[in-house]
Design a protein around this motif. Structure first.
Motif, PDB file in Angstrom:
ATOM      1  N   GLY A  10      69.362  -0.403 -85.774  1.00  0.00           N
ATOM      2  CA  GLY A  10      68.850  -0.094 -87.108  1.00  0.00           C
ATOM      3  C   GLY A  10      67.504  -0.943 -87.026  1.00  0.00           C
ATOM      4  O   GLY A  10      67.000  -1.294 -86.233  1.00  0.00           O
ATOM      5  N   ALA A  11      66.993  -1.500 -88.412  1.00  0.00           N
ATOM      6  CA  ALA A  11      65.819  -1.938 -88.726  1.00  0.00           C
ATOM      7  C   ALA A  11      64.596  -1.201 -88.831  1.00  0.00           C
ATOM      8  O   ALA A  11      63.460  -1.817 -89.248  1.00  0.00           O
ATOM      9  CB  ALA A  11      65.783  -3.004 -88.027  1.00  0.00           C
ATOM     10  N   GLU A  12      64.635  -0.098 -88.490  1.00  0.00           N
ATOM     11  CA  GLU A  12      63.477   0.761 -88.000  1.00  0.00           C
ATOM     12  C   GLU A  12      63.659   2.324 -88.026  1.00  0.00           C
ATOM     13  O   GLU A  12      65.102   2.643 -87.729  1.00  0.00           O
ATOM     14  CB  GLU A  12      62.562   0.488 -86.690  1.00  0.00           C
TER      15      GLU A  12
ATOM     16  N   LEU B  83      68.012  -3.866 -96.062  1.00  0.00           N
ATOM     17  CA  LEU B  83      66.802  -4.647 -96.230  1.00  0.00           C
ATOM     18  C   LEU B  83      67.031  -5.858 -96.737  1.00  0.00           C
ATOM     19  O   LEU B  83      67.890  -6.155 -97.517  1.00  0.00           O
ATOM     20  CB  LEU B  83      65.607  -3.599 -97.104  1.00  0.00           C
ATOM     21  N   SER B  84      65.992  -6.835 -96.450  1.00  0.00           N
ATOM     22  CA  SER B  84      65.936  -8.117 -97.055  1.00  0.00           C
ATOM     23  C   SER B  84      66.097  -8.277 -98.488  1.00  0.00           C
ATOM     24  O   SER B  84      67.135  -9.172 -98.849  1.00  0.00           O
ATOM     25  CB  SER B  84      64.992  -9.091 -96.479  1.00  0.00           C
ATOM     26  N   GLU B  85      65.601  -7.724 -99.349  1.00  0.00           N
ATOM     27  CA  GLU B  85      65.497  -7.627-100.691  1.00  0.00           C
ATOM     28  C   GLU B  85      66.907  -7.287-101.244  1.00  0.00           C
ATOM     29  O   GLU B  85      67.241  -8.015-102.390  1.00  0.00           O
ATOM     30  CB  GLU B  85      64.330  -6.905-101.330  1.00  0.00           C
TER      31      GLU B  85
ATOM     32  N   ILE C  14      75.226   4.082 -83.275  1.00  0.00           N
ATOM     33  CA  ILE C  14      75.330   4.230 -84.745  1.00  0.00           C
ATOM     34  C   ILE C  14      74.219   3.606 -85.559  1.00  0.00           C
ATOM     35  O   ILE C  14      73.511   2.522 -85.081  1.00  0.00           O
ATOM     36  CB  ILE C  14      76.845   3.147 -84.862  1.00  0.00           C
ATOM     37  N   ASP C  15      73.844   4.374 -86.581  1.00  0.00           N
ATOM     38  CA  ASP C  15      72.612   4.002 -87.209  1.00  0.00           C
ATOM     39  C   ASP C  15      73.117   3.090 -88.303  1.00  0.00           C
ATOM     40  O   ASP C  15      74.149   3.141 -89.361  1.00  0.00           O
ATOM     41  CB  ASP C  15      72.066   5.256 -87.949  1.00  0.00           C
ATOM     42  N   ILE C  16      72.595   1.983 -88.615  1.00  0.00           N
ATOM     43  CA  ILE C  16      72.892   0.738 -89.665  1.00  0.00           C
ATOM     44  C   ILE C  16      71.688   0.520 -90.463  1.00  0.00           C
ATOM     45  O   ILE C  16      70.353   0.474 -89.850  1.00  0.00           O
ATOM     46  CB  ILE C  16      73.611  -0.356 -88.959  1.00  0.00           C
ATOM     47  N   TYR C  17      71.699   0.328 -91.675  1.00  0.00           N
ATOM     48  CA  TYR C  17      70.721   0.269 -92.509  1.00  0.00           C
ATOM     49  C   TYR C  17      70.882  -0.812 -93.463  1.00  0.00           C
ATOM     50  O   TYR C  17      72.028  -1.104 -93.880  1.00  0.00           O
ATOM     51  CB  TYR C  17      70.553   1.519 -93.172  1.00  0.00           C
TER      52      TYR C  17
ATOM     53  N   ARG D 132      61.149   2.189-101.267  1.00  0.00           N
ATOM     54  CA  ARG D 132      60.058   3.104-100.554  1.00  0.00           C
ATOM     55  C   ARG D 132      60.562   3.813 -99.423  1.00  0.00           C
ATOM     56  O   ARG D 132      59.836   4.734 -98.621  1.00  0.00           O
ATOM     57  CB  ARG D 132      58.762   2.192 -99.877  1.00  0.00           C
ATOM     58  N   ASP D 133      61.548   3.857 -99.075  1.00  0.00           N
ATOM     59  CA  ASP D 133      62.439   4.586 -97.888  1.00  0.00           C
ATOM     60  C   ASP D 133      62.733   5.733 -98.582  1.00  0.00           C
ATOM     61  O   ASP D 133      63.138   6.015 -99.693  1.00  0.00           O
ATOM     62  CB  ASP D 133      63.632   3.964 -97.501  1.00  0.00           C
ATOM     63  N   ILE D 134      62.814   6.860 -97.604  1.00  0.00           N
ATOM     64  CA  ILE D 134      62.893   8.357 -98.062  1.00  0.00           C
ATOM     65  C   ILE D 134      64.529   8.675 -97.851  1.00  0.00           C
ATOM     66  O   ILE D 134      64.396   8.518 -96.429  1.00  0.00           O
ATOM     67  CB  ILE D 134      61.970   9.182 -97.607  1.00  0.00           C
TER      68      ILE D 134
ATOM     69  N   GLY E 248      61.327  -6.286 -81.297  1.00  0.00           N
ATOM     70  CA  GLY E 248      62.136  -5.948 -82.555  1.00  0.00           C
ATOM     71  C   GLY E 248      61.631  -4.556 -83.037  1.00  0.00           C
ATOM     72  O   GLY E 248      61.863  -3.435 -82.516  1.00  0.00           O
ATOM     73  N   LYS E 249      61.108  -4.633 -84.346  1.00  0.00           N
ATOM     74  CA  LYS E 249      60.763  -3.164 -84.646  1.00  0.00           C
ATOM     75  C   LYS E 249      59.529  -2.700 -83.938  1.00  0.00           C
ATOM     76  O   LYS E 249      58.449  -3.339 -83.940  1.00  0.00           O
ATOM     77  CB  LYS E 249      60.312  -3.257 -86.076  1.00  0.00           C
ATOM     78  N   ALA E 250      59.558  -1.339 -83.648  1.00  0.00           N
ATOM     79  CA  ALA E 250      58.628  -0.701 -82.896  1.00  0.00           C
ATOM     80  C   ALA E 250      57.334  -0.659 -83.731  1.00  0.00           C
ATOM     81  O   ALA E 250      57.401  -0.187 -85.137  1.00  0.00           O
ATOM     82  CB  ALA E 250      58.899   0.566 -82.284  1.00  0.00           C
TER      83      ALA E 250
ATOM     84  N   SER F 159      61.354 -11.227 -95.747  1.00  0.00           N
ATOM     85  CA  SER F 159      61.164  -9.959 -95.232  1.00  0.00           C
ATOM     86  C   SER F 159      60.091 -10.047 -94.182  1.00  0.00           C
ATOM     87  O   SER F 159      59.435 -11.090 -94.082  1.00  0.00           O
ATOM     88  CB  SER F 159      60.419  -9.110 -96.295  1.00  0.00           C
ATOM     89  N   SER F 160      60.026  -8.951 -93.464  1.00  0.00           N
ATOM     90  CA  SER F 160      59.175  -8.797 -92.037  1.00  0.00           C
ATOM     91  C   SER F 160      57.814  -9.035 -92.512  1.00  0.00           C
ATOM     92  O   SER F 160      57.255  -9.411 -91.644  1.00  0.00           O
ATOM     93  CB  SER F 160      59.419  -7.908 -91.370  1.00  0.00           C
ATOM     94  N   GLY F 161      57.354  -8.739 -93.596  1.00  0.00           N
ATOM     95  CA  GLY F 161      56.011  -9.073 -93.767  1.00  0.00           C
ATOM     96  C   GLY F 161      55.075  -8.150 -93.351  1.00  0.00           C
ATOM     97  O   GLY F 161      53.847  -8.381 -93.166  1.00  0.00           O
TER      98      GLY F 161
HETATM   99  O1  DLL Z   1      65.335  -4.442 -91.214  1.00  0.00           O
HETATM  100  C1  DLL Z   1      67.464  -5.358 -92.055  1.00  0.00           C
HETATM  101  C2  DLL Z   1      68.038  -4.947 -91.110  1.00  0.00           C
HETATM  102  C3  DLL Z   1      68.513  -5.545 -89.636  1.00  0.00           C
HETATM  103  C4  DLL Z   1      68.860  -3.669 -90.824  1.00  0.00           C
HETATM  104  C5  DLL Z   1      69.160  -5.118 -88.680  1.00  0.00           C
HETATM  105  C6  DLL Z   1      69.371  -2.997 -90.003  1.00  0.00           C
HETATM  106  C7  DLL Z   1      69.559  -3.719 -88.811  1.00  0.00           C
HETATM  107  P1  DLL Z   1      63.611  -5.710 -93.358  1.00  0.00           P
HETATM  108  O2  DLL Z   1      62.895  -6.403 -92.370  1.00  0.00           O
HETATM  109  O3  DLL Z   1      63.543  -6.160 -95.149  1.00  0.00           O
HETATM  110  O4  DLL Z   1      65.345  -5.776 -93.118  1.00  0.00           O
HETATM  111  O5  DLL Z   1      63.258  -4.319 -93.366  1.00  0.00           O
HETATM  112  C8  DLL Z   1      63.744  -3.338 -94.263  1.00  0.00           C
HETATM  113  O6  DLL Z   1      63.474  -1.521 -92.654  1.00  0.00           O
HETATM  114  O7  DLL Z   1      63.261  -0.848 -96.120  1.00  0.00           O
HETATM  115  C9  DLL Z   1      63.513   0.381 -93.848  1.00  0.00           C
HETATM  116  O8  DLL Z   1      62.230   0.848 -94.076  1.00  0.00           O
HETATM  117  C10 DLL Z   1      63.547  -0.243 -92.544  1.00  0.00           C
HETATM  118  N1  DLL Z   1      65.126   0.116 -91.910  1.00  0.00           N
HETATM  119  C11 DLL Z   1      65.991  -0.755 -91.810  1.00  0.00           C
HETATM  120  N2  DLL Z   1      67.178   0.151 -91.463  1.00  0.00           N
HETATM  121  C12 DLL Z   1      66.700   1.209 -91.049  1.00  0.00           C
HETATM  122  C13 DLL Z   1      67.341   2.411 -90.515  1.00  0.00           C
HETATM  123  C14 DLL Z   1      65.924  -5.160 -92.141  1.00  0.00           C
HETATM  124  N3  DLL Z   1      68.695   2.309 -89.927  1.00  0.00           N
HETATM  125  C15 DLL Z   1      63.261  -1.856 -93.910  1.00  0.00           C
HETATM  126  N4  DLL Z   1      66.550   3.475 -90.390  1.00  0.00           N
HETATM  127  C16 DLL Z   1      63.973  -0.787 -94.566  1.00  0.00           C
HETATM  128  C17 DLL Z   1      65.030   3.450 -90.848  1.00  0.00           C
HETATM  129  C18 DLL Z   1      65.442   1.340 -91.401  1.00  0.00           C
HETATM  130  N5  DLL Z   1      64.627   2.509 -91.386  1.00  0.00           N
END
Ligand code: DLL
Length: 435
Positions: free
Chosen positions: A209-211, A235-237, A230-233, A299-301, A420-422, A89-91
């Motif tokens: 996605g990812a943020e 998480l590593s876990e 497009i929004d994609i979601y 922890r995501d809402i 990457g993630k802002a 995970s991004s840690g």
């Molecule tokens: O961020 C996996 C990922 C990679 C998703 C590429 C989408 C695209 P982690 O680094 O473990 O994995 O972070 C996961 O990022 O619990 C959310 O809080 C946030 N997150 C991921 N996608 C979204 C999204 C990747 N579309 C954590 N909108 C998650 C809002 C997102 N938050």
């Protein structure tokens, strides 16, 4: 649809499949993962007691700390010789955690990411630029193998070197861009500086996605790049990207429910809430072999959007994630998420879509400042224009969020960009503070 027989199956058949998979999954973790056995025993729960999907309520939750305490491999449910890849995970909020994949896991992940692209309207005829970071982060390799599985041309460029990203976008005939939404904006901005109009390129879709990001930010990206965003979601876990994805109707993200059970939990009682109500998202993996997770609290809402989608997929949709419980700022008693501030800022002419919420301490009191870049067309020397703009921004935040915060306008391009993630919240409150 990439797997129409799964993605549009009837709800009854889907629930039967989920129940069968859940039974197997619970039995496997009980036998193979000491942490689960201990938790289940403490709660007086035996996997064979599960009769309906609702019985999942009796099963204890899993939290990030469980994964940390099992670091690195303590929650794996197969012998290490069956693990073929690890990610972590991004840690950003503490010690990293490690997740492991079997060959079967990687195979299913590629399918789920291929589904994600297909949801966004991509096909084998597309050219996909994978700008998510390659490495321990799940974004790059997840997006990579999904693109190959779909049969698209895959460009494994990873993040960084933004001028080269623009060059490749232009020269390689890229039609789909996969990266974080904040990086998409930086790519658009860099292209403009290089005199390249992204709108005139073949690029037509972004899988972002990812943020957290807002509807207003989507509108900005779509406008600047001339694409559908497009929004994609994910998480590593739980797996990485490919847990849920919007389809072209852009009204919530279809959760790939044949592989993941979603629950929305009341933040106070932690009881599951009915569809439509907002709470914390929890996932149970149904097919993961390497590291299954049971009722993992993300922890995501979000909330489940009731009703069927016109695309024909029967998987329920979750609303875009607006924030995380651990990102929530409490400003004089009012709960505020950075994405709400973003939504307000995007609606104001004269400010750029780059901002940062800065937390400081004044005496014993927490102070919040929102730093916002002005648009390049506004002259930074015109004091009166700036003052008026500052009043507009503070007024808009105060009226929408019901709390007033100090606004500081900063020069164009002065807020650090991310590949990457802002980083939307900068915590300067002192030692040990989360930043
Ligand atoms: O961020 C996996 C990922 C990679 C998703 C590429 C989408 C695209 P982690 O680094 O473990 O994995 O972070 C996961 O990022 O619990 C959310 O809080 C946030 N997150 C991921 N996608 C979204 C999204 C990747 N579309 C954590 N909108 C998650 C809002 C997102 N938050």
């Amino acid at each position: 649809m990439f797997q129409p027989e799964m993605e549009s199956m009837g709800r009854d058949a889907l629930e039967r499949l989920q129940l069968a998979r859940l039974r197997t999954q619970l039995a496997r973790v009980y036998v193979n993962v000491p942490l689960y056995r201990r938790k289940f025993d403490d709660a007086g729960f035996r996997p064979e007691q599960l009769e309906t999907l609702d019985d999942l309520r009796r099963v204890p939750f899993t939290v990030k700390d469980d994964m940390r305490s099992a670091y690195p491999y303590g929650m794996f449910a197969v012998p290490m010789r069956d693990i073929v890849r690890v990610h972590s995970s991004s840690g950003t909020t503490g010690q990293i955690t490690v997740v492991g994949y079997t060959k079967g896991d990687l195979d299913r992940w590629a399918d789920l990411m291929a589904r994600t692209y297909a949801c966004a309207g991509a096909t084998a005829d597309d050219v996909i630029q994978v700008t998510y970071g390659y490495g321990l982060f799940t974004g790059g390799l997840g997006a990579h193998y999904g693109s190959e599985r779909l049969g698209s041309v895959t460009i494994p460029i990873s993040g960084g070197n933004t001028a080269r990203q623009v060059q490749v976008l232009k020269d390689f005939g890229v039609t789909v861009l996969a990266c974080t939404p904040s990086y998409a904006l930086l790519i658009a901005e860099t292209a403009a500086d290089m005199g390249i109009d992204v709108r005139s390129l073949p690029l037509r879709v972004g899988v972002f996605g990812a943020e957290p990001w807002s509807e207003a930010m989507r509108a900005q990206i779509e406008e600047k790049m001339g694409i559908t965003a497009i929004d994609i979601y994910g998480l590593s876990e739980v797996m990485g990207p490919g847990v849920a994805s919007e389809c072209v109707h852009k009204n919530g993200l279809h959760v790939f429910e044949d592989h993941f059970l979603i629950e929305i939990l009341d933040p106070q009682t932690l009881e599951p809430v009915p569809d439509g109500e907002t709470g914390e998202v929890a996932f149970t993996t149904l097919t993961k072999e390497g590291i299954p997770v049971i009722r993992y609290r993300t922890r995501d809402i979000s909330r489940i959007i009731p009703g069927r989608c016109a695309c024909g997929r029967t998987f329920r949709r979750m609303e875009r994630v607006t924030g995380r419980t651990d990102d929530m700022l409490i400003i004089r008693g009012v709960n505020v998420y950075p994405s709400q501030i973003e939504q307000v800022l995007m609606g104001i002419a004269g400010v750029a879509p780059h901002y940062q919420v800065v937390l400081t301490k004044k005496g014993s009191m927490d102070a919040v400042e929102v730093h916002v870049e002005v648009s390049p067309e506004i002259s930074f020397d015109e004091i009166r224009t700036l003052e008026a703009l500052q009043r507009t921004v503070s007024g808009a935040i105060a009226s929408v969020l019901a709390v007033s915060v100090k606004v500081k306008l900063v020069e164009p391009k002065s807020i650090q960009r991310s590949e990457g993630k802002a980083k939307r919240v900068l915590d300067m409150r002192g030692e040990g503070a989360k930043s």
